[in-house]
Design a protein around this motif. Structure first.
Motif, short mmCIF file in Angstrom:
data_model
loop_
_atom_site.label_atom_id
_atom_site.label_comp_id
_atom_site.label_asym_id
_atom_site.label_seq_id
_atom_site.Cartn_x
_atom_site.Cartn_y
_atom_site.Cartn_z
N LYS A 28 -11.56 43.27 -10.31
CA LYS A 28 -10.64 43.35 -9.18
C LYS A 28 -9.26 42.91 -9.67
N THR A 29 -8.24 43.54 -9.11
CA THR A 29 -6.87 43.18 -9.48
C THR A 29 -5.94 43.31 -8.29
N THR A 30 -4.89 42.52 -8.33
CA THR A 30 -3.88 42.60 -7.28
C THR A 30 -2.74 43.54 -7.67
N ARG A 31 -2.77 44.08 -8.89
CA ARG A 31 -1.69 44.97 -9.29
C ARG A 31 -1.89 46.36 -8.68
N GLU A 48 -3.45 40.36 -2.49
CA GLU A 48 -3.44 38.95 -2.91
C GLU A 48 -4.34 38.12 -2.01
N GLU A 49 -4.29 38.37 -0.71
CA GLU A 49 -5.08 37.62 0.25
C GLU A 49 -6.58 37.84 0.02
N GLU A 50 -6.99 39.08 -0.23
CA GLU A 50 -8.40 39.36 -0.49
C GLU A 50 -8.86 38.67 -1.77
N PHE A 51 -8.02 38.69 -2.79
CA PHE A 51 -8.37 38.05 -4.06
C PHE A 51 -8.55 36.55 -3.86
N ALA A 67 0.85 39.01 -16.35
CA ALA A 67 2.04 39.80 -15.99
C ALA A 67 2.29 39.78 -14.49
N GLY A 68 2.04 38.63 -13.86
CA GLY A 68 2.33 38.49 -12.43
C GLY A 68 1.26 39.02 -11.50
N ASN A 69 0.15 39.49 -12.04
CA ASN A 69 -0.94 40.01 -11.23
C ASN A 69 -2.23 39.25 -11.53
N ARG A 70 -3.12 39.23 -10.56
CA ARG A 70 -4.40 38.55 -10.74
C ARG A 70 -5.49 39.57 -11.09
N TYR A 71 -6.42 39.10 -11.92
CA TYR A 71 -7.57 39.91 -12.33
C TYR A 71 -8.80 39.02 -12.23
#
Length: 193
Positions: A28-31, A48-51, A67-71
């Motif tokens: 899963k990623t927020t990017r 972002e909220e789901e993550f 790089a500013g995104n969540r994984y």
């Protein structure tokens, strides 16, 4: 498996796993999705909220920000695949690989190495998905990640795709043949037959 952005992990993985019954964990990623990426196949693209909500419920095997995104790698599907006896492949960041190693001594860590930073730059620029500042950040991160390769069980040089795929198959065969992976019950069956 991990390696710097642009090293060819996705291409290598697709060729390596062709015609195999192996569970590939979709992170899963927020990017935002890149052109050509398929939701649910390449990544699960979430807000972002789901993550954050899944993170709060301890729903990830590993997670990192890059790089500013969540994984993150969802735990549930991996646990189910392992329970059914399948090999599981994760394509994750270096920090995530270290988190997995802390949780599972049986995890096999493979670092995909670029032939050079100049070739990595060429590949990043060639995919034309990021601006020059983003590419420079990825190259800076790649230098840091390459210096961590000694923490992995295997390093596969991705300078020749066909040979790299053969190397991945060789690693997989070797790991399946480890004596520690053969159960005592399986040994008893052989002795008693």
């Amino acid at each position: 498996m991990t390696g710097a952005s642009g090293v060819g992990k996705g291409t290598l993985r697709e060729l390596w796993l062709r015609d195999q019954n192996v569970f590939f964990s979709v992170s899963k990623t927020t990017r935002q999705a890149r052109p050509g990426e398929r939701p649910g196949l390449d990544y699960h693209f979430v807000t972002e909220e789901e993550f954050v909500a899944e993170l709060a419920q301890n729903g990830f095997l590993e997670h990192a920000e890059f790089a500013g995104n969540r994984y993150g790698t969802p735990k549930g599907p991996i646990e189910a695949a392992l329970a059914s006896g399948q090999d599981v492949i994760l394509e994750i960041e270096v920090l995530g690989a270290m988190q997995v190693r802390q949780q599972s001594s049986e995890a096999v860590l493979i670092f995909i190495m670029p032939p050079s930073l100049s070739e990595l730059r060429r590949r990043l620029e060639g995919r034309a998905t990021e601006n020059q500042a983003q590419i420079e950040r990825r190259l800076t991160r790649a230098r840091e990640e390459i210096l961590e390769a000694h923490n992995f069980d295997y390093v596969v040089m991705n300078d020749d795709l066909e040979r790299a795929v053969l190397d991945m198959h060789a690693i997989q065969r070797a790991e399946r043949s480890r004596s520690s992976r053969i159960s005592r019950e399986a040994l008893k069956q052989i002795v008693e037959s």
